[in-house]
Design a protein around this motif. Sequence first.
Motif, mmCIF file in Angstrom:
data_model
loop_
_atom_site.group_PDB
_atom_site.id
_atom_site.type_symbol
_atom_site.label_atom_id
_atom_site.label_comp_id
_atom_site.label_asym_id
_atom_site.label_seq_id
_atom_site.Cartn_x
_atom_site.Cartn_y
_atom_site.Cartn_z
ATOM 1 N N HIS A 126 0.838 -1.209 0.000
ATOM 2 C CA HIS A 126 0.000 0.000 0.000
ATOM 3 C C HIS A 126 0.869 1.254 0.000
ATOM 4 O O HIS A 126 1.623 1.505 0.944
ATOM 5 N N HIS A 128 1.103 5.534 -1.741
ATOM 6 C CA HIS A 128 0.634 6.631 -2.600
ATOM 7 C C HIS A 128 1.927 7.299 -3.053
ATOM 8 O O HIS A 128 2.391 8.262 -2.439
ATOM 9 N N HIS A 276 -8.957 1.578 1.271
ATOM 10 C CA HIS A 276 -8.626 1.793 2.687
ATOM 11 C C HIS A 276 -9.736 1.151 3.499
ATOM 12 O O HIS A 276 -10.913 1.456 3.286
ATOM 13 N N HIS A 313 -4.555 -1.143 5.662
ATOM 14 C CA HIS A 313 -4.583 -0.842 7.114
ATOM 15 C C HIS A 313 -5.324 -1.902 7.931
ATOM 16 O O HIS A 313 -4.728 -2.578 8.752
ATOM 17 N N ASP A 364 2.247 2.977 3.148
ATOM 18 C CA ASP A 364 1.328 4.100 2.973
ATOM 19 C C ASP A 364 2.120 5.211 2.267
ATOM 20 O O ASP A 364 3.245 4.994 1.821
HETATM 21 ZN ZN LIG Z 1 -3.387 5.034 2.127
#
Ligand SMILES: [Zn+2]
Length: 505
Positions: A126, A128, A276, A313, A364
């Motif tokens: 995960h 970004h 998410h 998460h 993340d």
């Molecule tokens: Zn995220």
Amino acid sequence: MCRSGRGSNEPEVTGRAGSARMGARPSHLLLAALLATGCAAQPSSATAPAAANAEETATAVDLIIAGDHVVTMDGDRPVLADGAVAIDDGRIVAVGPRAEIAQRYHAAETLDGRNRVVMPGLINGHAHSAMTLMRGLADDLELMEWLQKYIFPTEVRFVDAEFTRIGTELACWEMIRGGTTTFVDMYYYPDAVAQAVERCGLRALVAPTVIDQKSPDAADGADSLRVAAEFAARWKGRNNRIIPVIGPHSVYTLKPPQLQAARAKARELGVPVSIHLAESRFEIDYAKQHHSTTPIDLLENLGFFDGPTIGAHVIYPTDAEIPVLARRKVGAIHCPTSNMKISSGVAPIAKMLKAGVPVGLGTDGAATNNDLDLWEEMRLAAFLQKVSTMDPTVIPAKTALRMATAGGAEAIGLGDQIGSLTPGRRADVIQVSLDDLHFTPLYDLISHLVYVADEQDVISVVVDGKVLMRDRKVLTVDVERVRSEAAAIAAKIRASVGQPAGAMP
Ligand SMILES: [Zn+2]
């Protein structure tokens, strides 16, 4: 002469090793591969023929990666001493003792193995990526304040295809440098992400963010789903390293019909979704207030889990929901650094693993981490479970390492393709140098990999059989260009948030 069909789509491995390509796991690594090749009449190293003769009869391959230790993450034969991996046409063709691999295969290129660990590349479930350009912009805040006051407004104002391209390239450099070979991205301007991945050589699942608000590349929920679907249709099957994904942001940024529409579109296109999932108390309260239930129960009732799902998460599944995640094979991506930094909570990783939920690790975005270091995630995943359960035996080093490799591959739906050094799998392989004195003494290799190693110890990175980093030099990203492009964007963002020059170099 027995030579492999270089340039063909498949390595010259038949029989059991060949069947591994189709998804079956071989029960032996080297011998299956060797005995099953058409070249299997070679004697063992004890009766090795003269070098010239050996070269003549060896199978030509693209690359051999050697190591004093080969950590296969393959259940049948986890760690080999003094081993090597033979790679051809993007796939692993054999794993075994270095001498035997050298005898059987003649490689165009070899990565020397003295004082090196060979292991599968790390998997970041995960990220970004382009948010590297916002790292350090707004720290020490709670998730919703961070998102609504800083990140969403900055994104709407500054994020365009160029921003995404530069931020993703910066992230790709960082991931290659640290030994990450596959990542799951969720961001805007997915073509810019995919093109950056195409150039840098990594493997990625690219999820355009589907969100019901004005975003950098869409007006609302329907528009962002259209952007995502068009991207997925364009990129499906285009490059075997790039898998398009549909990325519905969360249950608090999309309404139930929009969540269902995202899943329906993913099903129609034959791609996974990434979302998410049960990330914060805010999300739990929101679902209770608006839907009188929990995020996971809501999605289960909507039929959202009918298809490959990567959940980021997963901090607040109830005890009753954990078996639902296991049954639905929802990949749970644990992001311990981000979860700690913005006080989101502690995901019940030990419970989920015990219940059979596929669990991987993620960083993340770099604005809540603030780096893309999977070694740190491994270490913190273990520590966070130990301190939160007050039990030092939970998440031992080998479990943490598995979450970053074979387990992570399962969690993102690529469990039969990557994550272990197994003949037939894609050749995503890294070398870790043991030269640094912090590895001395070496009692337990797996302990050192999880509790000592860091990004700077990675010395070579290979993805799909291509060398992306050799001798710590990243070969596929122009560092100086990315540095100056990133600095130019940072100057604009700095001016807009009123930071003095020099505060954000
Ligand atoms: Zn995220």
